[in-house]
Scaffold this motif. Structure first.
Motif, PDB file in Angstrom:
ATOM      1  N   SER A 161      -8.701  43.835 -95.062  1.00 22.15           N
ATOM      2  CA  SER A 161      -8.533  45.155 -95.471  1.00 22.15           C
ATOM      3  C   SER A 161      -7.532  45.412 -96.420  1.00 22.15           C
ATOM      4  CB  SER A 161      -8.190  46.236 -94.271  1.00 22.15           C
ATOM      5  OG  SER A 161      -6.723  45.738 -93.912  1.00 22.15           O
ATOM      6  N   ARG A 162      -6.577  44.397 -96.910  1.00 20.85           N
ATOM      7  CA  ARG A 162      -5.703  44.948 -97.906  1.00 20.85           C
ATOM      8  C   ARG A 162      -5.931  43.696 -98.906  1.00 20.85           C
ATOM      9  NH1 ARG A 162       0.084  43.410 -95.863  1.00 20.85           N
ATOM     10  NH2 ARG A 162       0.712  44.672 -97.196  1.00 20.85           N
ATOM     11  N   GLY A 163      -7.093  43.333 -99.049  1.00 19.30           N
ATOM     12  CA  GLY A 163      -7.643  42.569-100.212  1.00 19.30           C
ATOM     13  C   GLY A 163      -7.177  41.330-100.162  1.00 19.30           C
ATOM     14  N   GLY A 164      -6.815  40.600 -98.902  1.00 18.87           N
ATOM     15  CA  GLY A 164      -6.153  39.282 -98.886  1.00 18.87           C
ATOM     16  C   GLY A 164      -7.376  38.306 -98.568  1.00 18.87           C
ATOM     17  N   ASN A 165      -6.809  37.079 -98.378  1.00 23.97           N
ATOM     18  CA  ASN A 165      -7.906  35.892 -98.000  1.00 23.97           C
ATOM     19  C   ASN A 165      -7.180  35.478 -96.779  1.00 23.97           C
ATOM     20  OD1 ASN A 165      -9.109  33.575 -97.509  1.00 23.97           O
ATOM     21  ND2 ASN A 165     -10.026  33.284 -99.760  1.00 23.97           N
ATOM     22  N   PRO A 166      -7.883  35.805 -95.467  1.00 25.56           N
ATOM     23  CA  PRO A 166      -7.196  35.183 -94.235  1.00 25.56           C
ATOM     24  C   PRO A 166      -7.058  33.698 -94.362  1.00 25.56           C
ATOM     25  CG  PRO A 166      -9.110  36.435 -93.633  1.00 25.56           C
ATOM     26  CD  PRO A 166      -9.026  36.752 -95.190  1.00 25.56           C
ATOM     27  N   PHE A 167      -8.246  33.215 -94.798  1.00 27.44           N
ATOM     28  CA  PHE A 167      -8.384  31.476 -94.782  1.00 27.44           C
ATOM     29  C   PHE A 167      -7.170  31.066 -95.621  1.00 27.44           C
ATOM     30  CE2 PHE A 167      -9.772  27.595 -96.533  1.00 27.44           C
ATOM     31  CZ  PHE A 167     -10.100  26.770 -95.241  1.00 27.44           C
ATOM     32  N   LEU A 168      -6.881  31.462 -96.612  1.00 23.44           N
ATOM     33  CA  LEU A 168      -5.992  30.810 -97.387  1.00 23.44           C
ATOM     34  C   LEU A 168      -4.549  31.258 -97.157  1.00 23.44           C
ATOM     35  CD1 LEU A 168      -7.277  31.300-101.070  1.00 23.44           C
ATOM     36  CD2 LEU A 168      -7.441  29.070 -99.664  1.00 23.44           C
ATOM     37  N   GLN A 169      -4.444  32.545 -96.569  1.00 18.27           N
ATOM     38  CA  GLN A 169      -3.090  33.230 -95.985  1.00 18.27           C
ATOM     39  C   GLN A 169      -2.577  32.578 -94.506  1.00 18.27           C
ATOM     40  OE1 GLN A 169      -4.142  37.170 -98.369  1.00 18.27           O
ATOM     41  NE2 GLN A 169      -2.269  37.486 -97.262  1.00 18.27           N
ATOM     42  N   ILE A 170      -3.627  32.337 -93.895  1.00 16.10           N
ATOM     43  CA  ILE A 170      -3.208  32.232 -92.534  1.00 16.10           C
ATOM     44  C   ILE A 170      -3.504  30.782 -91.941  1.00 16.10           C
ATOM     45  CG2 ILE A 170      -3.393  32.601 -89.989  1.00 16.10           C
ATOM     46  CD1 ILE A 170      -3.852  35.503 -90.776  1.00 16.10           C
ATOM     47  N   SER A 171      -4.935  30.377 -92.049  1.00 14.06           N
ATOM     48  CA  SER A 171      -5.558  29.139 -91.679  1.00 14.06           C
ATOM     49  C   SER A 171      -5.114  27.962 -92.449  1.00 14.06           C
ATOM     50  CB  SER A 171      -7.214  29.362 -91.902  1.00 14.06           C
ATOM     51  OG  SER A 171      -7.740  30.311 -91.177  1.00 14.06           O
ATOM     52  N   VAL A 172      -5.110  27.951 -93.715  1.00 14.12           N
ATOM     53  CA  VAL A 172      -4.473  26.989 -94.596  1.00 14.12           C
ATOM     54  C   VAL A 172      -3.017  26.469 -94.095  1.00 14.12           C
ATOM     55  CG1 VAL A 172      -4.359  25.667 -96.717  1.00 14.12           C
ATOM     56  CG2 VAL A 172      -6.227  26.819 -96.415  1.00 14.12           C
ATOM     57  N   PRO A 173      -2.167  27.546 -94.212  1.00 15.31           N
ATOM     58  CA  PRO A 173      -0.866  27.188 -94.048  1.00 15.31           C
ATOM     59  C   PRO A 173      -0.601  26.599 -92.472  1.00 15.31           C
ATOM     60  CG  PRO A 173      -0.869  29.187 -95.098  1.00 15.31           C
ATOM     61  CD  PRO A 173      -2.429  28.761 -94.907  1.00 15.31           C
ATOM     62  N   GLU A 174      -1.378  27.247 -91.693  1.00  8.21           N
ATOM     63  CA  GLU A 174      -1.379  26.856 -90.058  1.00  8.21           C
ATOM     64  C   GLU A 174      -1.889  25.364 -89.926  1.00  8.21           C
ATOM     65  OE1 GLU A 174      -0.078  27.797 -87.163  1.00  8.21           O
ATOM     66  OE2 GLU A 174       0.856  29.450 -87.700  1.00  8.21           O
ATOM     67  N   ALA A 175      -2.992  25.164 -90.903  1.00 11.37           N
ATOM     68  CA  ALA A 175      -3.345  23.714 -90.609  1.00 11.37           C
ATOM     69  C   ALA A 175      -2.562  22.712 -91.389  1.00 11.37           C
ATOM     70  CB  ALA A 175      -4.825  23.727 -91.259  1.00 11.37           C
ATOM     71  N   SER A 176      -1.780  23.210 -92.316  1.00  9.18           N
ATOM     72  CA  SER A 176      -0.873  22.276 -93.050  1.00  9.18           C
ATOM     73  C   SER A 176       0.140  21.891 -91.940  1.00  9.18           C
ATOM     74  CB  SER A 176      -0.332  23.083 -94.225  1.00  9.18           C
ATOM     75  OG  SER A 176       0.704  22.234 -94.792  1.00  9.18           O
ATOM     76  N   LYS A 177       0.645  22.887 -91.263  1.00  2.00           N
ATOM     77  CA  LYS A 177       1.827  22.586 -90.565  1.00  2.00           C
ATOM     78  C   LYS A 177       1.628  21.616 -89.216  1.00  2.00           C
ATOM     79  CE  LYS A 177       3.216  26.169 -87.974  1.00  2.00           C
ATOM     80  NZ  LYS A 177       3.690  27.663 -87.575  1.00  2.00           N
ATOM     81  N   LYS A 178       0.152  22.078 -88.648  1.00  2.00           N
ATOM     82  CA  LYS A 178      -0.447  21.062 -87.619  1.00  2.00           C
ATOM     83  C   LYS A 178      -0.747  19.618 -88.055  1.00  2.00           C
ATOM     84  CE  LYS A 178      -1.985  25.088 -84.808  1.00  2.00           C
ATOM     85  NZ  LYS A 178      -3.116  25.907 -84.550  1.00  2.00           N
ATOM     86  N   LEU A 179      -1.170  19.718 -89.142  1.00  2.00           N
ATOM     87  CA  LEU A 179      -1.469  18.217 -89.774  1.00  2.00           C
ATOM     88  C   LEU A 179      -0.237  17.358 -89.967  1.00  2.00           C
ATOM     89  CD1 LEU A 179      -3.707  16.519 -90.698  1.00  2.00           C
ATOM     90  CD2 LEU A 179      -3.496  17.241 -92.781  1.00  2.00           C
ATOM     91  N   ILE A 180       0.918  18.060 -90.281  1.00  4.38           N
ATOM     92  CA  ILE A 180       2.038  17.567 -90.662  1.00  4.38           C
ATOM     93  C   ILE A 180       2.650  16.931 -88.959  1.00  4.38           C
ATOM     94  CG2 ILE A 180       4.512  17.658 -91.129  1.00  4.38           C
ATOM     95  CD1 ILE A 180       3.453  19.765 -93.448  1.00  4.38           C
ATOM     96  N   GLN A 181       2.551  17.889 -88.148  1.00  5.16           N
ATOM     97  CA  GLN A 181       2.968  17.528 -86.905  1.00  5.16           C
ATOM     98  C   GLN A 181       2.339  16.300 -86.275  1.00  5.16           C
ATOM     99  OE1 GLN A 181       2.555  21.200 -84.980  1.00  5.16           O
ATOM    100  NE2 GLN A 181       4.623  22.154 -85.546  1.00  5.16           N
ATOM    101  N   SER A 182       0.891  16.490 -86.628  1.00  9.89           N
ATOM    102  CA  SER A 182      -0.051  15.356 -86.003  1.00  9.89           C
ATOM    103  C   SER A 182       0.148  13.853 -86.617  1.00  9.89           C
ATOM    104  CB  SER A 182      -1.309  15.585 -86.294  1.00  9.89           C
ATOM    105  OG  SER A 182      -1.741  16.765 -85.604  1.00  9.89           O
ATOM    106  N   ALA A 183       0.678  13.804 -87.893  1.00  7.36           N
ATOM    107  CA  ALA A 183       0.955  12.733 -88.729  1.00  7.36           C
ATOM    108  C   ALA A 183       2.185  12.105 -88.288  1.00  7.36           C
ATOM    109  CB  ALA A 183       0.955  12.950 -90.179  1.00  7.36           C
ATOM    110  N   GLY A 184       3.023  13.009 -87.812  1.00  2.00           N
ATOM    111  CA  GLY A 184       4.437  12.832 -87.356  1.00  2.00           C
ATOM    112  C   GLY A 184       4.639  11.985 -86.011  1.00  2.00           C
TER     113      GLY A 184
END
Length: 692
Positions: free
Chosen positions: A627-650
């Motif tokens: 609704s604010r013109g943002g992209n939820p995939f890039l603003q939420i999904s990708v950062p969250e996935a990055s964090k979880k992928l780092i945790q998994s690899a850890g």
């Protein structure tokens, strides 16, 4: 500036540490973290805003670092040090290992204690009431009549308390106490508090006395949030006199969101309100009619407004509106006009009912103190009214949030209804904030004497921005940020392998491809962990590969088939006895799993851990960003996935001498635009990218 006495104490600790630990090797990153913690707390970076956000990679030794940097400063400045964690495992490590070690190397006396919420302790007076032979236990408070085994358990617990063989802590009772039993005897703020003389020696009161005297307090994020939501200093020390160490800090925003949320059923609430209505006369009589009569009338008037209103609301909800998960979410948090009006009425009615019952409760309490009523009857009445007060407080919170108009600025509340899993034709009303950072700032960061936030994973896509937005931390107000890399030799000790697969995880046949591909990457390995994106996929692969595992004498251990503790013990025993051991797990196995050395040399991640935004809160958050013109995939999904992928690899390298490989069966890190950012945020493994 940091006082010379504090510097001297820290230096002395380091010298003593070398004598205490065999083969102790000072770590540059750990030393640096200690110094930065001490300098931040001393106000060297900002005189008032004393805050450090530090991502400290695996192997740095962050818990010892914050003890070294925090305890000498807190003691010298007469402050409490509160360490908040997300997991029981870390609390146990601190209590049983790290703090006893620090006690041996620190040149001064200090005490520490594990703090728990009031509801982890029993109230001995409630326990006595449940054991009274001349009256039934408080049957009105039971969902169903107590069993004979429940009554026997009460008597055993009371005997253990009286003989000082049990301290009233639920976690220290030798067997699991059923929830239905514990609910009858747990301490609550209304009927079990130090204002009541007979409760000053209750288990929770004793625990609070010990906590008030302790220099270092270990708590969890939930207890921390419970305290600051009450205004701070109610359960734990007041923020202005406390230095906070928030370990596993990446969990805090979610815990804060959960604490700011509320839920209540419609017909279920009407049911317990009816029971309360039947008890009001008895409670008012004990409170003395001449004083309690007007409160009784107001209470019953509002109960009689709530019961039919809640039932009618349940009837008004059209079941065809619910999705396949039994949920209907109000878009943009906006309620239909009829529900908005009902919410306002329920908010006022539950508030007035709670206030009136609170007055009756206080009158009974006063009469009990003055010995005007029989103690046994008074105690039971306070327990009963306290039980309903808590329910009314929750009901008021739900309808206050439901009735709250959306603000012009900031995210709206997520509001939804959900089919009750327990009661036919009943619905649960639920409300949750989308963003809680401002609350954390208002209640905690702006008041604390100092705040140190640490975790092995705080950054997403190599930046702190996403975490700061979640946690209400400004990146330009004097907060100190550190990103300390793990000391492990990733280039020489570990490989990241990305196989040349013909399909990406979203393809229909990807699970079939996993069944075909996984044996190739399990063959010849002795200790493997495979992380799946869902239970459904894991179970399908398990069923398909079990015959092969049996044929090859692989010990296949699958999450959910036994407890986590049992599975990990079996895995360790397998590895110790030279058997090929393979763990299958989902997202919860990607964090907090410590399998050093030969316990894990082969880690397979089946896909980038993108969360599917199916929960009403996630859907509402995505809707708000759009609704604010943002992209939820890039603003939420990708950062969250990055964090979880780092945790998994850890999970792979846990000690400096560990080695092995990570296999990522998801080509999107190579084929998609966001993939490079995800790949670059991972530890610097030697990369092996396969091509057809």
């Amino acid at each position: 500036m940091l006082h010379s006495q504090i510097k001297s104490d820290i230096k002395q600790c380091y010298e003593n540490l070398g004598n205490q630990l065999d083969n102790f090797i000072p770590r540059r990153a750990q030393n640096y973290l200690v110094a930065e913690i001490a300098k931040t707390l001393a106000g060297e970076y900002h005189p008032k805003h004393r805050m450090l956000v530090a991502e400290a990679g695996t192997g740095i030794g962050k818990s010892l670092a914050y003890l070294l940097g925090g305890i000498p400063f807190a003691q010298f400045n007469n402050k409490k040090l509160l360490i908040s964690t997300a997991t029981v495992a870390l609390q146990e490590q601190l209590i049983n290992k790290d703090l006893p070690l620090f006690n041996r190397i620190y040149p001064r006396e200090f005490s520490f204690i594990l703090a728990k919420g009031r509801q982890r302790y029993c109230c001995t007076h409630k326990l006595e009431a449940c054991c009274t032979t001349d009256s039934d236990p408080q049957v009105a408070l039971w969902e169903e009549k107590p069993k004979k085994s429940d009554l026997e358990l009460f008597r055993r617990m009371l005997t253990a308390c009286q003989e000082r063989k049990w301290d009233g802590d639920r976690d220290s009772w030798p067997t699991t106490i059923p929830d239905r039993v514990w609910q009858q005897i747990m301490a609550d703020k209304h009927s079990c508090h130090a204002g009541m003389p007979k409760h000053r020696s209750c288990p929770f009161a004793k625990a609070r006395e010990h906590m008030d005297k302790a220099d270092v307090i270990i708590a969890n994020h939930a207890l921390l949030m419970a305290d600051i939501e009450l205004g701070g200093g109610v359960i734990l020390p007041e923020p202005e006199n406390t230095i906070y160490i928030i370990d596993e800090a990446h969990h805090l925003p979610q815990v804060a969101r959960d604490f700011s949320s509320a839920a209540a059923s419609l017909k279920g609430a009407a049911s317990w309100l009816e029971k309360l209505n039947q008890s009001v006369s008895k409670l008012a009589e004990l409170a003395e009619y001449s004083k309690a009569g007007r409160f009784q009338n107001t209470l019953q008037e509002n109960i009689q407004h709530l019961i039919p209103t809640l039932r009618q609301m349940a009837t008004n909800i059209n079941p065809t509106l619910l999705n396949k998960d039994g949920v209907y979410r109000f878009e943009h948090g906006e309620l239909p006009a009829w529900l908005e009006e009902e919410a306002k009425g329920c908010k006022e009615a539950s508030k007035k009912a709670g206030q009136s019952l609170g007055k009756i409760h206080d009158l009974i309490s006063e009469r009990l103190k003055e010995n005007e009523i029989v103690p046994r009857l008074g105690e039971q009445a306070l327990a009963e009214s306290g039980f309903y007060l808590q329910r009314l407080e929750n009901l008021e919170k739900v309808w206050t949030l439901m009735a709250q108009p959306n603000k012009e600025k900031g995210a709206p509340l997520a509001r939804w209804i959900e089919k009750s899993p327990e009661r036919e034709n009943d619905f649960i009303v639920e409300v949750s904030p989308l963003e809680v950072g401002y609350r954390l700032d208002q209640l905690l960061w702006s008041r604390a004497a100092g705040s140190i936030l640490v975790s092995a994973t705080l950054r997403a896509l190599n930046q702190f921005t996403y975490f700061c937005r979640q946690a209400g931390i400004s990146e330009n107000d004097g907060t100190r940020f550190l990103a300390l890399a793990s000391p492990f030799d990733y280039q020489n000790n570990a490989r990241l392998v990305i196989p040349a697969l013909p399909l990406e995880p979203q393809a229909d046949k990807f699970t079939d491809l996993l069944i075909k591909t996984l044996p190739e990457y399990l063959e010849g390995e002795t200790a493997s962990l495979v992380l799946f994106s869902s239970y459904w996929q894991m179970n399908k692969v398990t069923d398909a590969l079990r015959p092969l595992a049996k044929k090859n004498k692989w010990q296949l251990l699958v999450q959910g088939e036994e407890s986590r503790h049992v599975i990990l013990k079996k895995h360790k025993d397998n590895c110790k006895n030279g058997k090929i051991s393979i763990l299958f797990g989902t997202g919860s196995f990607s964090e907090g799993l410590d399998l050093p050395g030969e316990l894990l040399t082969n880690l397979i991640i089946t896909k980038i851990p993108f969360a599917v935004p199916t929960s009403p809160v996630e859907e509402a958050h995505a809707e708000y960003i759009e609704s604010r013109g943002g992209n939820p995939f890039l603003q939420i999904s990708v950062p969250e996935a990055s964090k979880k992928l780092i945790q998994s690899a850890g999970r792979l390298l846990r000690k400096e001498e560990d080695s092995g490989r990570v296999v990522l069966l998801d080509r999107r890190v190579i084929n998609r635009r966001y993939g490079k950012a995800l790949l670059d945020a991972l530890p610097p493994f030697k990369r092996v990218i396969e091509y057809n």
